[in-house]
Design an enzyme around this catalytic site. Structure first.
Site, PDB file in Angstrom:
ATOM      1  N   CYS A  49      62.640 -50.918 -22.995  1.00 50.13           N
ATOM      2  CA  CYS A  49      63.392 -51.971 -22.307  1.00 50.13           C
ATOM      3  C   CYS A  49      62.600 -53.261 -22.449  1.00 50.13           C
ATOM      4  O   CYS A  49      61.601 -53.288 -23.164  1.00 50.13           O
ATOM      5  CB  CYS A  49      63.710 -51.608 -20.851  1.00 50.13           C
ATOM      6  SG  CYS A  49      62.364 -51.682 -19.670  1.00 50.13           S
ATOM      7  N   GLY A  50      63.035 -54.305 -21.826  1.00 50.61           N
ATOM      8  CA  GLY A  50      62.372 -55.591 -22.000  1.00 50.61           C
ATOM      9  C   GLY A  50      60.910 -55.571 -21.600  1.00 50.61           C
ATOM     10  O   GLY A  50      60.034 -56.000 -22.340  1.00 50.61           O
ATOM     11  N   HIS A  53      44.488 -38.512 -21.673  1.00 48.98           N
ATOM     12  CA  HIS A  53      44.001 -38.403 -20.305  1.00 48.98           C
ATOM     13  C   HIS A  53      45.080 -38.101 -19.286  1.00 48.98           C
ATOM     14  O   HIS A  53      44.764 -37.559 -18.214  1.00 48.98           O
ATOM     15  CB  HIS A  53      43.290 -39.692 -19.892  1.00 48.98           C
ATOM     16  CG  HIS A  53      42.008 -39.908 -20.627  1.00 48.98           C
ATOM     17  ND1 HIS A  53      41.143 -40.932 -20.284  1.00 48.98           N
ATOM     18  CD2 HIS A  53      41.435 -39.271 -21.675  1.00 48.98           C
ATOM     19  CE1 HIS A  53      40.096 -40.902 -21.098  1.00 48.98           C
ATOM     20  NE2 HIS A  53      40.253 -39.902 -21.951  1.00 48.98           N
TER      21      HIS A  53
END
Length: 145
Positions: A68-69, A101
């Site tokens: 997404c943006g 991790h």
């Protein structure tokens, strides 16, 4: 992992990178399940993030990629699912560490802040990096509520 099914989805602001990432993965032999959107027309990111998260959570897709943006909306939506560990990454090192991790199973890409080239590089790193386990496994087991 090229035999794996990789889930991909985006909202309108991530549509261009999603299309490039999807083609890149298919060229490498991955099976890609596209959860949409299918155009740059304005849509609501949870409508795509939730179905993708469900597919990763139920195991029908091994890993997921959401775009997404900013990466924030899709990450927040996906992380509502107990079995999802969605990580927003804007460098290749973060994509590696998210897997090593945190055993992240969904990569969230902020299209407005990373180039297409970097998005492809992060995708490759995310898919090819293994979880280190050990002390990280203990920590990851404490994430879900």
């Amino acid at each position: 992992m090229a035999d794996s099914v990789i889930a991909i989805g985006s909202d309108h602001a991530g549509f261009n990178h999603k299309q490039k990432i999807k083609a890149h993965l298919e060229q490498q032999g991955y099976t890609v399940k596209d959860f949409g959107t299918n155009s740059p027309d304005s849509v609501d990111y949870p409508d795509f993030a939730h179905p993708l998260a469900e597919a990763v959570e139920d195991g029908s897709c091994e890993l997921g990629i959401l775009v997404c943006g900013s990466g924030n909306g899709v990450a927040m939506s996906a992380n509502k699912h107990a079995g999802i560990r969605a990580a927003i990454c804007w460098t290749d090192e973060l994509a590696a560490l998210a897997r090593q991790h945190n055993n992240a199973n969904v990569l969230c890409v902020p299209e407005r802040f990373v180039s297409e080239e970097l998005a492809l590089q992060m995708t490759d790193t995310f898919l090819k990096t293994d979880f280190e386990g050990g002390r990280h496994g203990r920590r990851v087991s404490k994430i879900s509520c």
